[in-house]
Design an enzyme around this catalytic site. Structure first.
Site, mmCIF file in Angstrom:
data_model
loop_
_atom_site.group_PDB
_atom_site.id
_atom_site.type_symbol
_atom_site.label_atom_id
_atom_site.label_comp_id
_atom_site.label_asym_id
_atom_site.label_seq_id
_atom_site.Cartn_x
_atom_site.Cartn_y
_atom_site.Cartn_z
ATOM 1 N N CYS A 143 0.821 -1.217 0.000
ATOM 2 C CA CYS A 143 0.000 0.000 0.000
ATOM 3 C C CYS A 143 0.849 1.258 0.000
ATOM 4 O O CYS A 143 0.396 2.327 -0.378
ATOM 5 C CB CYS A 143 -0.925 0.012 1.207
ATOM 6 S SG CYS A 143 -1.920 -1.474 1.342
ATOM 7 N N TYR A 185 -6.002 -23.525 4.323
ATOM 8 C CA TYR A 185 -6.637 -22.231 4.551
ATOM 9 C C TYR A 185 -6.243 -21.276 3.429
ATOM 10 O O TYR A 185 -5.225 -21.466 2.783
ATOM 11 C CB TYR A 185 -6.168 -21.639 5.889
ATOM 12 C CG TYR A 185 -6.457 -22.526 7.079
ATOM 13 C CD1 TYR A 185 -7.531 -22.274 7.912
ATOM 14 C CD2 TYR A 185 -5.646 -23.637 7.355
ATOM 15 C CE1 TYR A 185 -7.805 -23.086 9.001
ATOM 16 C CE2 TYR A 185 -5.916 -24.459 8.446
ATOM 17 C CZ TYR A 185 -6.995 -24.186 9.261
ATOM 18 O OH TYR A 185 -7.261 -24.990 10.334
ATOM 19 N N GLY A 222 -6.256 -13.273 2.508
ATOM 20 C CA GLY A 222 -5.759 -12.104 1.778
ATOM 21 C C GLY A 222 -6.416 -11.936 0.418
ATOM 22 O O GLY A 222 -7.551 -12.369 0.200
ATOM 23 N N VAL A 261 -9.623 4.011 2.885
ATOM 24 C CA VAL A 261 -9.374 5.446 2.892
ATOM 25 C C VAL A 261 -8.127 5.723 2.072
ATOM 26 O O VAL A 261 -7.282 4.844 1.908
ATOM 27 C CB VAL A 261 -9.228 5.940 4.367
ATOM 28 C CG1 VAL A 261 -7.985 5.380 5.017
ATOM 29 C CG2 VAL A 261 -9.255 7.441 4.457
#
Lengths: 448, 135
Positions: A44, A278, A281, A329
């Site tokens: 990010c 499993y 993400g 955001v």
């Protein structure tokens, strides 16, 4: 014998899964496998390194080598998982030297992430179409800018597209953003809210072309431009931000089922349809809290929560991830944009009838110097009057409002509850009447 | 004292690559975790320590420290018999974040093989150099 937990992928979801597993089981052998050179960095943050706000790509490494050492996590970098055998319970890997290995597991966590994709557009095989997903992608783009790129065209006006557009602009490039849909941030904002963002970007000098499809990549071997909406746009940098697709091939080959969203189907324990396997993400499907339907938020926040749950379960514990609201955001220049829950557009897709209330206010008392505009939109389901979503655009103080409303939605509050919210006030930091309280009032008036 | 990339390394202590320090005090050794370790772990909420009278062995785990997101083994810098365990750290583990080289010492041991073991540890200068290689 200690339990063997193998995790494919070593970023947000993978490392949090490993950490949670270690906390649950102090003796398990925990192995993380990643084909990248660097593990545990923040994807990010990539646009903000390009924009110059963060000094270097290396600054994005959240989990240094010593973290893996302290947590006794066995990290295999530049190693690719090539196959999973769910019967023998093994993972086949190959490292950068071509050395293969068969790693046995008792529990397996797939966190293979997602990859940038380009839709079937004429000329898509041409070289030089960039994307921003990995640290190496970031370095490649940075080199191109340093080599003297002057113009850029970004295909896609989602979060990554716009964050990168801003970064390129900050670096002095002339930027054009092309979006197929009639608005920017289509996953995040309703059209009228998106318009504010688009106007802000245009005012800063970014060209935004909405409602235009990329029809062709131009250039000989190397792409040098595009045709979008019949118009030719040449650029030194061509950046694909169409979106990402879950990396599911490894799972599919092993007979692990995908869900409606074409990501790996999971239950609330993040288990796939195969025992002891499993998925977490960006490659894993979850459910939306409001719709209770399959969802694929592909957000870092969701990835770490899912990772934690899978890690605990894989280590023999019990934990649930019961879905997300897609709270997100971003900051574009000096404007923060946030969302939680459903936009009206999304609500309509799920056949909800909604009432919305939008309030324009200031981030400080009207008379206090430096007060910045803020706009809050609440979305309420008509019959139950339950809050189902909010969007906020403002100069500051957006994130924690989004978080407050997210909590209100999770606690199933309705417009009346929010209109009675007890909020704080002081002139230098906010207005007397909290804008989301006023937005709730507006909804109540419309419902009368 | 030097500060390397935000972490303190102090003079007069011996260090391990498992992020522990040891201080020779006469015929006893005081041990604890480094500033780098507490910063990596962040807010520590639990410390599991052995009891006085038991022994620890160099390079072998003797306990754990746990934070909200992480957990790490405590690995003994020297071998010996535990004379004293810091009770205050057990009741207030946050001391490890506040004062890892001071109030938050973990054990005082009577070393059993100190001269041979000390040479395997890093002194201040070596530790400072090693800290520079860490992120």
């Amino acid at each position: 014998m200690p339990k063997r937990i193998v995790i494919i992928g070593a970023h947000a979801a993978g490392v949090d899964a490993a950490s949670a597993a270690r906390k649950k089981d102090r003796t398990a052998e925990i192995t993380l496998i990643t084909d990248e050179e660097h593990a545990g960095y923040s994807r990010c943050g990539l646009p903000f390194v390009l924009g110059g706000q963060i000094p270097s790509f290396k600054s994005l490494i959240v989990f240094p080598q010593t973290y893996f050492q302290m947590m006794k996590l066995n990290l295999k970098t530049e190693t690719k998982a090539t196959a999973i055998d769910t019967t023998k319970k093994t993972v086949e890997t190959v490292d950068k030297h071509g050395k293969t290995e068969t790693i046995p597991y008792d529990s397996l966590i797939i966190s293979t992430g997602a990859s940038s994709f380009i839709p079937p557009i004429k000329g898509k095989e041409k070289k030089g179409i960039l994307s921003l997903r990995t640290l190496e992608d970031g370095e490649r783009i940075d080199r191109a800018i340093k080599k003297g790129a002057k113009t850029a065209v970004i295909m896609g006006a989602g979060l990554i597209g716009l964050e990168t557009a801003v970064a390129f602009h900050e670096r002095g490039l002339k930027v054009t953003v092309v979006e197929m849909l009639p608005q920017v941030l289509p996953q995040m904002l309703d059209p009228e809210m998106a318009k504010t963002v688009q106007e802000m970007l245009e005012q800063k000098g970014i060209t935004v072309l909405t409602g235009k499809c990329v029809e062709e990549f131009l250039g000989k071997d190397e792409a040098t431009g595009i045709i979008a909406g019949g118009e030719q746009i040449d650029a030194d940098l061509l950046m694909s931000a169409f979106g990402v697709r879950a990396n599911t091939q490894l799972a599919v080959n092993a007979g692990i089922a995908l869900g409606e969203t074409k990501a790996i189907k999971t239950n609330a324990r993040m288990e796939t349809n195969v025992k002891d396997v499993y998925a977490v993400g960006d490659c894993a499907e979850t459910i939306g809290i409001i719709t209770q339907k399959p969802a694929l938020p592909q957000l870092g926040t969701v990835a770490v929560r899912e990772g934690k749950v899978a890690g605990i379960n894989a280590a023999g514990g019990y934990a649930l991830f019961t879905g997300g609201l897609g709270s997100a955001v971003t900051r574009l220049f000096d404007t923060d944009c946030g969302v939680t829950g459903l936009t009206e557009t999304a609500a309509q897709r799920f056949k909800f009838e909604t009432i919305s209330g939008t309030i324009s206010s200031k981030t400080r008392a009207e008379y206090y110097p430096g007060a910045l505009p803020i706009r809050v939109k609440l979305v309420v389901e008509k019959e139950s009057q339950r809050l189902v979503g909010a969007q906020i655009i403002g100069g500051e103080e957006v994130t924690q409002r989004i978080n407050a409303i997210s909590l209100a939605i999770q606690k199933q509050m309705n417009a009346r509850d929010l209109a009675k919210a007890d909020t704080a006030y002081a002139p230098p930091v906010c207005e007397t009447w909290e804008p989301f309280v006023l937005a709730a009032e507006m909804v109540l008036m419309k419902l009368r | 004292m030097v500060n390397i990339n935000g972490s303190e390394v102090r003079e007069g202590l011996y260090y391990t690559k498992e992020f522990e320090w040891a201080k020779v005090e006469g015929d006893k050794v005081r041990i604890g975790i480094t500033d780098y370790a507490q910063k990596q772990l962040r807010e520590i909420v639990y410390a599991e320590l052995p009891s006085p009278g038991t022994t620890i062995t160099q390079n072998t785990p003797y306990g754990t420290v746990e934070s909200v997101k992480a957990v790490s083994d405590l690995v003994a810098p020297v071998s010996g018999e535990i004379l004293e365990v810091n009770q205050e750290v057990q009741s207030k583990p946050e001391l490890l974040n506040e004062d890892p080289y001071g109030k938050a010492w973990l054990l005082i041991v009577k070393p059993s093989n100190l001269q041979n073991e000390l040479v395997k540890l890093m002194d201040f200068n070596k530790s400072a150099e090693w800290h520079k290689t860490l992120k």
